[in-house]
Scaffold this motif. Structure first.
Motif: not given
Length: 154
Positions: A5-6, A34-37, A41-44, A86-93
């Protein structure tokens, strides 16, 4: 093989997006910070830690915008990414400390040479990974509908 997870940050301000600048044998390319979880650790938490490491800034993590899979054997980098899934989660930041105070990255990735604000209008001319996000970033800024799940794209 494990699936990694990333967490990735989409930081947009004044029609510019903040990206890590990287160099390889083909020249300059850009990545989303960003990078690896890590385990436990939570994604955040992963995204906040990775942004400090890669862009030298604290971020506030907002809405999940996109989910992307990358199965290396299916793409142009298969020769060295054949075992990568890899599974990537893209967050608005957004940056937690405004105005932008450029700090050197604490622990940049192997190819990283800096951090750069890139004009969204110029994204089409950049080597950006994943390239598929270029169209969605532009579309989102113009109020268009964009998918959350992008699939196995690069």
């Amino acid at each position: 093989m494990n699936i990694r997870n990333s967490a990735k940050a989409l930081i947009i301000r004044d029609n510019q997006i903040l990206l890590t600048k990287n160099v390889d044998t083909d020249g300059v390319f850009y990545l989303f910070p960003g990078g690896g979880q890590e385990h436990g650790e939570t994604l955040n938490e992963a995204l906040k830690r990775e942004c400090v490491e890669e862009i030298g800034q604290n971020v506030r993590v907002g809405e999940l915008l996109h989910l992307r899979e990358y199965i290396g054997k299916n793409h142009e980098f298969a020769s060295f990414d054949v075992n990568v899934h890899q599974v990537e989660f893209y967050f608005e930041c957004e940056l937690a400390n405004e105005p932008w105070n450029e700090q050197p990255p604490i622990a940049p990735d192997d190819h990283q040479v800096g951090v750069e604000w890139v004009s969204i209008q110029q994204l089409h001319a950049c080597r950006l990974y994943p390239e598929a996000l270029k169209q969605y970033i532009t579309k989102r800024l113009h109020g268009g509908s964009v998918p959350v799940y992008l699939g196995d794209v690069n």
